[in-house]
Design an enzyme around this catalytic site. Sequence first.
Site, mmCIF file in Angstrom:
data_model
loop_
_atom_site.group_PDB
_atom_site.id
_atom_site.type_symbol
_atom_site.label_atom_id
_atom_site.label_comp_id
_atom_site.label_asym_id
_atom_site.label_seq_id
_atom_site.Cartn_x
_atom_site.Cartn_y
_atom_site.Cartn_z
ATOM 1 N N ASP A 86 -7.254 -0.134 -3.968
ATOM 2 C CA ASP A 86 -8.002 -0.901 -2.991
ATOM 3 C C ASP A 86 -8.906 0.000 -1.769
ATOM 4 O O ASP A 86 -9.258 0.858 -1.930
ATOM 5 C CB ASP A 86 -6.891 -0.927 -1.444
ATOM 6 C CG ASP A 86 -7.007 -1.642 -0.690
ATOM 7 O OD1 ASP A 86 -7.663 -2.586 -0.766
ATOM 8 O OD2 ASP A 86 -6.031 -1.714 0.664
ATOM 9 N N ASN B 52 0.656 -1.173 -0.154
ATOM 10 C CA ASN B 52 -0.347 0.353 0.086
ATOM 11 C C ASN B 52 0.871 1.037 0.076
ATOM 12 O O ASN B 52 1.495 0.936 0.742
ATOM 13 C CB ASN B 52 -0.998 -0.085 1.889
ATOM 14 C CG ASN B 52 -2.097 -0.931 1.202
ATOM 15 O OD1 ASN B 52 -1.787 -1.870 1.442
ATOM 16 N ND2 ASN B 52 -3.475 -0.797 1.161
ATOM 17 N N GLU C 125 -12.081 -8.615 -0.474
ATOM 18 C CA GLU C 125 -11.011 -8.802 0.800
ATOM 19 C C GLU C 125 -12.154 -9.308 1.812
ATOM 20 O O GLU C 125 -12.834 -8.819 1.658
ATOM 21 C CB GLU C 125 -11.138 -7.302 1.295
ATOM 22 C CG GLU C 125 -10.323 -6.242 -0.088
ATOM 23 C CD GLU C 125 -9.474 -5.025 1.195
ATOM 24 O OE1 GLU C 125 -10.499 -3.873 1.252
ATOM 25 O OE2 GLU C 125 -8.139 -5.165 0.580
ATOM 26 N N GLU D 190 -0.586 -0.675 -4.156
ATOM 27 C CA GLU D 190 -2.555 -0.836 -3.906
ATOM 28 C C GLU D 190 -2.409 0.854 -3.207
ATOM 29 O O GLU D 190 -1.719 1.061 -2.647
ATOM 30 C CB GLU D 190 -2.843 -1.989 -3.042
ATOM 31 C CG GLU D 190 -2.598 -3.255 -2.861
ATOM 32 C CD GLU D 190 -2.570 -3.673 -2.274
ATOM 33 O OE1 GLU D 190 -3.835 -3.597 -1.209
ATOM 34 O OE2 GLU D 190 -2.756 -5.596 -2.298
#
Length: 176
Positions: free
Chosen positions: A107, A45, A164, A77
Amino acid sequence: GPLSPADFIPVLEENGLIDILFDEILTTACIHAVAWPGPFTLAFNISPRQLTCPKLPLHVSAIVASTGFPLERVEIEVTESSLITDVEQAYRTLKEFHRLGVKIAIDDFGTGYSSLARLEAFPFDKLKIDARFVQSIDTESGRRRIATAIIGLGQSLGITVVAEGVETVEEQRVLR
């Protein structure tokens, strides 16, 4: 105890520490992963501030190259909300990552500033459905409809879709 990234990421950014932490995580992960078998991807991330740094793609490329890990097996991400601060620079940064062979994932899709124009304009390789749309998907018809729409959207655009927070066999069954 546990500390949410939503709590500590802004503090790291405010104090100029986010890049130090990111570099350490990227380096350590790639050093260890280079010896692991199999064709897996490492995902990292990046914060909204990092996304607006024009030098970030070449910096990441240099770190990964120094470890011997294949750059094309690295994924960056970004959250939807990180795309609103400096859209033009974010686009240039993501395009440069894409040009270098790094995969790009959006994300927590569906929770921020979803825009079909962004999905079309930015070089996304993966769409990650936020866990809140996955939890109880087997019993909540609204969540099922949202997940179905996101999956269809991703498939129609040729983007890989990942859910997720799948925690039950029933959630997995519904998503499949």
